[in-house]
Design a protein around this motif. Sequence first.
Motif, mmCIF file in Angstrom:
data_model
loop_
_atom_site.group_PDB
_atom_site.id
_atom_site.type_symbol
_atom_site.label_atom_id
_atom_site.label_comp_id
_atom_site.label_asym_id
_atom_site.label_seq_id
_atom_site.Cartn_x
_atom_site.Cartn_y
_atom_site.Cartn_z
ATOM 1 N N GLN A 92 -2.812 4.214 2.532
ATOM 2 C CA GLN A 92 -3.248 5.606 2.597
ATOM 3 C C GLN A 92 -3.485 6.238 1.233
ATOM 4 O O GLN A 92 -4.038 7.345 1.149
ATOM 5 N N THR A 93 -3.100 5.555 0.168
ATOM 6 C CA THR A 93 -3.223 6.143 -1.170
ATOM 7 C C THR A 93 -3.994 5.277 -2.155
ATOM 8 O O THR A 93 -4.356 5.761 -3.237
ATOM 9 N N GLU A 94 -4.241 4.010 -1.811
ATOM 10 C CA GLU A 94 -4.915 3.095 -2.728
ATOM 11 C C GLU A 94 -6.101 2.431 -2.029
ATOM 12 O O GLU A 94 -6.151 2.373 -0.799
ATOM 13 N N PRO A 95 -7.071 1.924 -2.787
ATOM 14 C CA PRO A 95 -8.147 1.137 -2.172
ATOM 15 C C PRO A 95 -7.571 -0.033 -1.389
ATOM 16 O O PRO A 95 -6.662 -0.727 -1.871
ATOM 17 N N LEU A 96 -8.089 -0.259 -0.188
ATOM 18 C CA LEU A 96 -7.526 -1.306 0.667
ATOM 19 C C LEU A 96 -7.621 -2.683 0.015
ATOM 20 O O LEU A 96 -6.728 -3.518 0.167
ATOM 21 N N GLY A 97 -8.710 -2.907 -0.734
ATOM 22 C CA GLY A 97 -8.858 -4.197 -1.395
ATOM 23 C C GLY A 97 -7.727 -4.505 -2.347
ATOM 24 O O GLY A 97 -7.269 -5.648 -2.447
ATOM 25 N N GLN A 98 -7.237 -3.480 -3.050
ATOM 26 C CA GLN A 98 -6.127 -3.691 -3.980
ATOM 27 C C GLN A 98 -4.833 -3.972 -3.222
ATOM 28 O O GLN A 98 -4.029 -4.809 -3.632
ATOM 29 N N VAL A 99 -4.642 -3.295 -2.114
ATOM 30 C CA VAL A 99 -3.437 -3.521 -1.303
ATOM 31 C C VAL A 99 -3.417 -4.957 -0.792
ATOM 32 O O VAL A 99 -2.395 -5.657 -0.886
ATOM 33 N N VAL A 100 -4.538 -5.403 -0.289
ATOM 34 C CA VAL A 100 -4.593 -6.727 0.332
ATOM 35 C C VAL A 100 -4.469 -7.833 -0.709
ATOM 36 O O VAL A 100 -3.913 -8.906 -0.423
ATOM 37 N N ARG A 101 -4.942 -7.608 -1.909
ATOM 38 C CA ARG A 101 -4.804 -8.617 -2.972
ATOM 39 C C ARG A 101 -3.339 -8.923 -3.264
ATOM 40 O O ARG A 101 -3.012 -9.993 -3.787
ATOM 41 N N ASP A 102 -2.451 -8.002 -2.949
ATOM 42 C CA ASP A 102 -1.030 -8.190 -3.228
ATOM 43 C C ASP A 102 -0.270 -8.805 -2.050
ATOM 44 O O ASP A 102 0.961 -8.864 -2.075
ATOM 45 N N ILE A 103 -1.007 -9.243 -1.037
ATOM 46 C CA ILE A 103 -0.388 -9.909 0.116
ATOM 47 C C ILE A 103 -0.806 -11.377 0.089
ATOM 48 O O ILE A 103 -1.976 -11.694 -0.118
ATOM 49 N N ASP A 104 0.142 -12.269 0.297
ATOM 50 C CA ASP A 104 -0.137 -13.704 0.314
ATOM 51 C C ASP A 104 0.040 -14.252 1.720
ATOM 52 O O ASP A 104 0.749 -13.675 2.551
ATOM 53 N N GLY A 105 -0.596 -15.419 1.956
ATOM 54 C CA GLY A 105 -0.462 -16.096 3.235
ATOM 55 C C GLY A 105 -1.779 -16.172 3.975
ATOM 56 O O GLY A 105 -2.843 -15.833 3.450
#
Length: 597
Positions: A92-105
């Motif tokens: 809700q506060t950051e670009p979704l692409g940046q959020v997803v880059r920090d998730i692995d798997g």
Amino acid sequence: MSHCLAVVGLEPLKAGAFERSEAAFKSLTQRPFADTVFLSWCTYAVCSKEFGEPQQIFRDAHTGATVALIGSWLTAFGTGPSAAMRILARCQTEPLGQVVRDIDGAFALLFSDPRTQTLAVATDLVGSQHIFTAAFPGGIAICTSARVLASAVCAGGAAFDPVAVQEFWATGNIYEDRSLWQGVRKLGPACILTVDGSGKSKQSTYWSFAEVDGRSLSCREAGAQVGQALGEVMARIAKAYPNPLADVTGGYDSRVTISGFVQKGIAFSGTVSGPADSPDVLVSKQICDALKVPNFHVQPKLDHSKASLMDALALTDGEFDLFEYSNIAAIHRTHASRGFSTSINGSFGELARGYWWELLFPRLGRMQMLDAHQLSAKRFAAAYYDKEAINASVRLDLVAHLQDAIARSNAPFLNKPNTTQMDHAYVDLRMQRWQGRIGSSTAHIWPSFTPFMFHSILMPTLNAKPIARWRSLLVRHVLATTTPQLANLALEHGYPATTAKLTNLHRFWPVVGHYLHRVKSKFLPQAAPVTPVRDDAALLEDLGLTQLSDWALASSPIFSSQWLQAHIEHIAKRGVNQASKRLITLELALKSVTPIP
């Protein structure tokens, strides 16, 4: 979570599209929803894995925003509800692409945003978690199952995509964004699809091979980064899943993966499948004995029933050989029922060993276009298949077809070294579909992880200089510098996994025999492997496929009825071969899908 189903758009929701999709979902997957979100512009639902804690969609009570994570995922701050809520806050506060880059798997993320009345769906770095889409009038349906979408969306009746069917028939894989079904497409790697209430959609990517240099790190530099990242990744996995089970085989990939556990002193158990006297099983036992960790050996399953094949169909969507996956499913369920928390495998480790790079030798790392025809003919379309099975009106020249697919896939990366282009073709066309199908199917059972596709390991691997990855030098260097005990144990072919030096050169004599055998196998005819199965005539009877009129494929415009008749007789007399297994897989998939009124 295991499955997701979403319908986005005011008009299809008013027309009962989600209800039809739900009926198809429950019929084809045999799984109940664990949680559902009902919104004016979209409705989506998720279901839990067979083993593990019940799952849910996470909600922000103040804003009404929601997030769901499908597949097997991990962040720097762990997994589970608290991690999911942190992800929701960031969405809700950051670009979704940046959020997803920090998730692995291998995962997909669904984020509903009431401020914009949109649903965003993001896929993992390499697209291993399979997510499919299909268009309704005025909206889009999104699901982990292409069969569900084919039933719910294709009102005139689900129909096979003749290109995808031939790809599967000939290679056991499906390429690019195709599914088995016309009108149903797979989301690509590192993709963000955003759909609003009017049904309008847009796609973007948050990562690509454009970020790969392909020759910036020496073997020492890449090895240090990969070794450190392996230790950190395995520590994160073990913290989130305290009783991990890892593949331990006779090759490099599983060994370098478990080196992360060993260097951090983390407890784990090993597993291997195959005949008790096979090199994989024998070496696996030696490794586990040396490390003093439990070793769980599973014998392969040799017979199949209608029930086991239909179960495999529900897990794989019919996009993987049902006979093979029923074995895989049985192994994973056995391990999950023993109380292990997650499964870890060495897939993608072959990238560190320059997989398929022999086709580039001696021009490794040159700034030149990859030979797509050679790659298609010698790797993607190299296996024999009976072309006469396909009606001439739809028959593909498979080599030319996959050559074009390789060229399309690699078109944005022609400014990269040929080794990076080869890596991209391998990951984009083969691994996200073949290995991803296995991973997506296994995710319905329990969590599973492939550490070499984690960003912190994948990037230094891909950025190593070509000479560092040639002949497995990088992985041997990682093992020698992080876990000498593992490096000095012999591989399945008899020579050690460490780097060669004058002091240990005598231990590498088995290499000569190994490569002589490989050369011999290229020039001498090899007998086709025979897989023992149950009475094949009885299996056909159980499946209701004893005569041509029983087969839905007989009415398909893709397969020749004359050839099909002859092959049915062949199965009854001589048994099930690889072609038969793929044919039965397609037949059961086709029969399972009927339009939902």
